[in-house]
Write an enzyme that holds these catalytic residues in place. Structure first.
Site, PDB file in Angstrom:
ATOM      1  N   SER A  64       3.180   0.295  -1.273  1.00 51.99           N
ATOM      2  CA  SER A  64       2.023  -0.410  -1.831  1.00 51.99           C
ATOM      3  C   SER A  64       1.640  -1.676  -1.078  1.00 51.99           C
ATOM      4  CB  SER A  64       2.271  -0.747  -3.302  1.00 51.99           C
ATOM      5  OG  SER A  64       2.182   0.419  -4.090  1.00 51.99           O
ATOM      6  N   LYS A  67      -1.747  -1.502   0.399  1.00 56.06           N
ATOM      7  CA  LYS A  67      -2.966  -1.699  -0.387  1.00 56.06           C
ATOM      8  C   LYS A  67      -3.759  -2.917   0.077  1.00 56.06           C
ATOM      9  CE  LYS A  67      -0.869   0.558  -4.393  1.00 56.06           C
ATOM     10  NZ  LYS A  67      -0.252   0.372  -5.721  1.00 56.06           N
ATOM     11  N   VAL A 261       7.289  -0.252  -3.357  1.00 54.31           N
ATOM     12  CA  VAL A 261       8.538   0.317  -3.867  1.00 54.31           C
ATOM     13  C   VAL A 261       9.475   0.764  -2.751  1.00 54.31           C
ATOM     14  CG1 VAL A 261       7.546   1.003  -6.077  1.00 54.31           C
ATOM     15  CG2 VAL A 261       7.548   2.637  -4.168  1.00 54.31           C
TER      16      VAL A 261
END
Length: 309
Positions: A64, A67, A261
């Site tokens: 992530s 992002k 993660v």
């Protein structure tokens, strides 16, 4: 002036001695095999200094953290029209929660929870094929990091696709509200490959430099984003970058940061430093346990919290 190399060496030594390292993300099979003993950290300063310690040259799945860069690319495509489809508020919910989508008519709370990132992937598609969109993101990462060896780990991407039922549910739910314009399969494919980007701490810290320099690429002087947009991305990282642990991270560290993660965190000290840390073990909010602790120590000893006078 802080001796960064000495400080990073002490942080790595403390991380090596830690007995509670958190838990790796075992719901993605390719990540479940990663040794929780790994720890790396890289700091790139505004003056161009590069400071490395631990496993800072070992590529890992940034998940992530990607992002931030997908949002940068999407804003370059559609500008502030993006905010008609994605909010800018902290979620207060887990990163893969579907609860808020029903109450908020398929508009994700922010671009850093999974639902918001899938909408961003849909925008990055922009009528192109998934392969072209994925290629655009990979080229952006290589440009920002100044390193052509940055790659997408296809094994991780396939592992994500095989187990990503909740993400597909989020995408289908938003499609029902008309907030996914392409096919769910295409938007999800872009998202899964984006999360499978593999960078080392050094490469990731290099890629984040534009966010510490008012949007400018330090190697070319060209604007990656406007100064206002760089500040706004940093603001979103501070308020939303650690999901329902964002407030705790801001309280303890006080630096804009985005976690993944895979155990990575990108942290930006505007005007001063771009930092990447990697430790695969996660805390109960899904953020790197030792990585968060390392950034807290780093911020305290350098006075790099954005709240420091």
């Amino acid at each position: 002036m802080t001796d960064l190399d000495g400080l990073l060496a002490r942080i790595v030594a403390e991380a090596g001695a830690a007995t509670d390292r958190g838990k790796v993300a075992d719901y993605i099979p390719s990540l479940a095999r990663i040794d929780a003993k790994h720890f790396g950290i890289a700091v790139v300063t505004a003056e161009g200094g590069v400071h490395l310690a631990g496993d800072a040259e070992m590529p890992f799945s940034i998940q992530s953290v990607s992002k931030v860069f997908a949002l940068t690319l999407a804003l370059g495509r559609v500008g502030d029209a993006l905010w008609q489809r994605v909010g800018r508020e902290p979620s207060g919910s887990a990163f893969n929660s579907i609860v808020q989508l029903e109450a908020e008519q398929g508009i994700p709370r922010n671009p850093f929870i999974n639902a918001g990132a899938i909408v961003v992937s849909d925008i990055v598609l922009g009528g192109a094929s998934p392969r072209e969109a994925i290629g655009d993101l990979l080229r952006l990462m290589r440009f920002l990091s100044g390193d052509e060896s940055v790659f997408i780990d296809n094994e991780v991407a396939e592992s994500e696709a095989e187990t990503g039922f909740r993400n597909l549910a989020l995408a289908n739910y938003m499609k029902a509200f008309g907030n996914i314009e392409h096919s769910v399969a295409d938007a999800a494919r872009v998202y899964f490959h984006q999360c499978a980007l593999a960078l080392s701490c050094r490469q990731l810290a290099m890629a984040g430099r534009y966010l510490m320099l008012d949007g400018k690429h330090p190697d070319t002087g060209a604007a990656v984003v406007s100064p206002q947009r760089a500040r706004r991305i940093n603001a979103l990282m501070l308020t939303c970058g650690h999901y329902d642990g964002s407030g705790e991270f801001a309280f303890r560290v006080g630096i804009p940061g985005k976690s993944g993660v895979g155990g990575g965190i990108l942290a930006i000290v505007p005007g001063k430093a771009s930092i990447a840390v990697w430790s695969p073990g996660l805390n109960d909010r899904g953020n790197s346990k030792l990585g968060s602790e390392a950034l807290e120590r780093l911020a305290a000893e350098t006075n790099w919290s954005v709240f420091t006078p």
